[in-house]
Design an enzyme around this catalytic site. Structure first.
Site, PDB file in Angstrom:
ATOM      1  CG  ASP A  39      -6.530  20.471  43.216  1.00 38.48           C
ATOM      2  OD1 ASP A  39      -5.425  20.725  43.723  1.00 38.48           O
ATOM      3  OD2 ASP A  39      -7.327  21.346  42.867  1.00 38.48           O
ATOM      4  CG  HIS A  69      -7.016  27.501  40.811  1.00 33.11           C
ATOM      5  ND1 HIS A  69      -6.376  27.749  42.003  1.00 33.11           N
ATOM      6  CD2 HIS A  69      -7.524  26.241  40.921  1.00 33.11           C
ATOM      7  CE1 HIS A  69      -6.476  26.693  42.803  1.00 33.11           C
ATOM      8  NE2 HIS A  69      -7.175  25.766  42.160  1.00 33.11           N
ATOM      9  NE  ARG A 117     -12.139  26.230  38.809  1.00 38.75           N
ATOM     10  CZ  ARG A 117     -10.981  25.568  38.786  1.00 38.75           C
ATOM     11  NH1 ARG A 117     -10.945  24.264  39.043  1.00 38.75           N
ATOM     12  NH2 ARG A 117      -9.863  26.195  38.479  1.00 38.75           N
ATOM     13  CD  GLU A 168     -11.155  20.056  43.115  1.00 34.01           C
ATOM     14  OE1 GLU A 168     -10.235  20.324  42.331  1.00 34.01           O
ATOM     15  OE2 GLU A 168     -12.030  20.873  43.431  1.00 34.01           O
TER      16      GLU A 168
END
Length: 262
Positions: free
Chosen positions: A182, A52, A77, A156
């Site tokens: 999430d 993200h 990530r 998630e």
């Protein structure tokens, strides 16, 4: 050659569902200097976010170097499903990889294929920059890399939560990171995003218990320092304290408020 202690500090200090409470910064802005600035603060590690955040492969390699210069381990990530990218990240000197949306043991095994050398996985050889970061020779790195680099699967979704024991049982998975945002969307059937929701807290407690039972690290992301203390009491070993953008906004607002109120 001597092992760089900052590189090894992640896995050697990371608990196993015991609440060791390593605190990490979280960087999504692509300029490597941001990662370097965050790394100079008293965090135990720095996460670079390719999912993200706006960090691409070029900037993540430079970001890892900036974090290493500050004497901290870098964790990355990767984007959803980009397991092959995990190998490149580790070759660039990351001390760990976080993979989002790992929903099953099959997903976990696929991730491990790219993050661990045989006999655990099938990671391809090529850690040129990693050798500079960790300080090991090539034979030393091959012998120690599986233990020195952390493979963390994100839980998630409802599916992942139901499969948490199966995911933790996969050889080569070193821990689970709960994505509370999430997960809150999944548990509310898309009605809301609320990482502070009671059902998310229950899921966090459950994952911490299962991580401890399997001897794997419990990790999560929080949006306040108080929540960070809460999850450490639950048994969390690795806690991300917001993002660089969140902290930039919070710091700006605090300065502005203090000035206007003075």
């Amino acid at each position: 050659m001597p092992l760089n202690p900052s590189f090894a500090s992640l896995t050697r200090r990371l608990g196993k569902g015991t609440g060791s409470g390593l605190l990490t910064g979280w960087v999504g802005l692509p300029d490597p200097l941001v990662a370097g600035v965050v790394a100079t603060e008293p965090f135990d590690a720095v996460v670079l976010d390719m999912q993200h955040g706006f960090v691409d492969l070029h900037s993540v390699v430079q970001g890892i170097a900036q974090v290493a210069l500050a004497g901290k381990p870098a964790v990355v990530r990767i984007p959803v499903g980009h397991f092959a990218t995990a190998s490149r990240i580790l070759d660039a000197g990351a001390a760990g990889v976080i993979a989002p949306m790992v929903n099953s043991a099959a997903d976990a095994r696929a991730l491990v294929t790219y993050t661990k050398y045989p006999p655990v996985g099938a990671r391809s050889w090529g850690p040129a920059i990693a050798l500079n970061v960790c300080g090991l020779t090539a034979p030393e790195y091959l012998a120690q890399a599986n233990a020195l680099t952390a493979t963390i699967a994100m839980v998630e979704t409802r599916e992942a939560l139901a499969a948490v024991d199966e995911i933790l049982a996969v050889d080569g998975i070193d821990g689970i990171l709960v994505g509370p945002g999430d997960l809150s969307i999944a548990l509310s059937n898309g009605a809301s995003v609320d990482p502070m929701a009671a059902e998310v807290d229950a899921a966090l407690a459950h994952v911490a218990q299962r991580c401890k039972a399997h001897g794997k690290a419990a990790c999560t992301f929080v949006t306040t320092g108080a929540k960070g203390a809460d999850v450490i009491r639950m048994g969390y070993d690795f806690v991300a304290l917001g993002t660089d953008v969140m902290q930039l906004r919070a710091g700006s607002n605090a300065f502005i408020k203090a000035c206007r109120e003075a």
